[in-house]
Design an enzyme around this catalytic site. Structure first.
Site, PDB file in Angstrom:
ATOM      1  N   LYS A   1      -8.136  -3.197  -4.032  1.00 54.38           N
ATOM      2  CA  LYS A   1      -8.999  -3.225  -2.851  1.00 54.38           C
ATOM      3  C   LYS A   1     -10.476  -3.197  -3.232  1.00 54.38           C
ATOM      4  CE  LYS A   1      -5.955  -1.656   0.833  1.00 54.38           C
ATOM      5  NZ  LYS A   1      -5.687  -0.653   1.887  1.00 54.38           N
TER       6      LYS A   1
ATOM      7  N   ARG B   1       1.420   1.739  -2.811  1.00 56.82           N
ATOM      8  CA  ARG B   1       1.654   0.331  -2.473  1.00 56.82           C
ATOM      9  C   ARG B   1       0.823  -0.510  -3.436  1.00 56.82           C
ATOM     10  NH1 ARG B   1      -0.956  -3.424   0.844  1.00 56.82           N
ATOM     11  NH2 ARG B   1       0.404  -4.875   1.992  1.00 56.82           N
TER      12      ARG B   1
END
Length: 271
Positions: free
Chosen positions: A217, A251
């Site tokens: 991210k 995740r």
């Protein structure tokens, strides 16, 4: 916690959710798995590498993403879910915040709905999950950015998650079917995303299983300057940190590398 046919021992280890994006425009792996056969093969590879859950997404939620119709999202993810459930014995999560998409995903065999909006876009998803006796992952997200920071901000996130969890329970979702996600990258500025990572152990106190979704991210890119395809090692650092804090699920895109790092981490932490 039971997800699909599998029992997850919450509080005893950190499990891996493998990311499978059936999208042409996802920030990291867009376009790789639009073909159903390719997506199913990718799922099989992730299972071999150590994935415990496969999370199938059909709409990119990267910053500035363009929303797609329910019909298009269903077209992208339902055949993939069906293909995985037909050929693989693994719990499957559908990454969506849309009622109709969630409905079709559950009907096609999904065991879990991963709602990045924490029921704030469509609260009916909770009733749907309850009806199917599925699992609901609730992320902290919002249209407005809080000005809080540090531990105070993390307490704010915990309160937001507690409110969403209560709504889910009031609509029939069993408490033991709820996972909380602090929502790194959603409704937060850079410093607040770092606050969540820095105070990871606070989220374990929530008395629910917790998922961290940080893989590749922008918080990693902004911290390090690494391009998207250079962020796997930094992602591993967050996975190790999550395991040390007692987070139950991570995740990730690169299942193999994170699973290997987790294996050694678990040995150090728990023997």
């Amino acid at each position: 916690m039971i997800i699909g046919k599998r029992n997850f021992e919450i509080g005893k280890k950190t499990y891996i959710m493998g990311i499978l994006n059936a999208t042409p425009d996802s920030f990291s792996d867009g376009g790789k798995y639009e073909n159903v056969d390719a997506a199913v093969e990718a799922a099989k590879r992730m299972i071999e590498e150590g994935a415990d859950i496969i999370d199938v997404g059909g709409e990119s939620t990267r910053p500035g993403f363009t929303p797609i119709s329910d019909e298009e999202e269903i077209k992208r993810i339902v055949p993939v879910i069906e293909g995985i459930k037909k050929e693989c014995d693994i719990p499957v999560s559908a990454d969506t915040y849309k009622f109709e998409v969630a409905k079709k995903a559950l009907e096609s065999g999904a065991d879990m709905i991963n709602d990045i909006w924490g029921l704030k876009k469509d609260i009916r998803i909770a009733e749907l999950v309850a009806k199917h006796d599925a699992v609901l992952c609730i992320a902290s997200n919002g249209e407005e950015i809080s000005e809080k920071e540090g531990e105070e901000f993390c307490e704010y996130v915990l309160q937001d998650l507690a409110e969403s969890a209560k709504k889910a329970i009031d609509l029939g979702v069993s408490k033991d079917k709820i996972i909380l996600d602090p929502g790194v990258g959603f409704g937060k500025v850079f410093e607040q995303n770092l606050d969540v990572l820095k105070h990871a152990e606070m989220f374990v106190r929530a008395q629910y299983p917790v998922l961290f979704a940080i893989s590749r991210k922008s918080v990693i890119g902004l911290s390090t300057g690494f391009a998207v395809d250079e962020r796997d090692e930094a992602t591993i650092a967050t996975t190790v940190l999550a395991a040390k804090a007692g987070i139950d699920f991570v995740r990730v895109h690169n299942v193999d590398a994170n699973a290997k790092a987790l294996k050694m981490t678990e040995i150090i932490l728990r023997g």
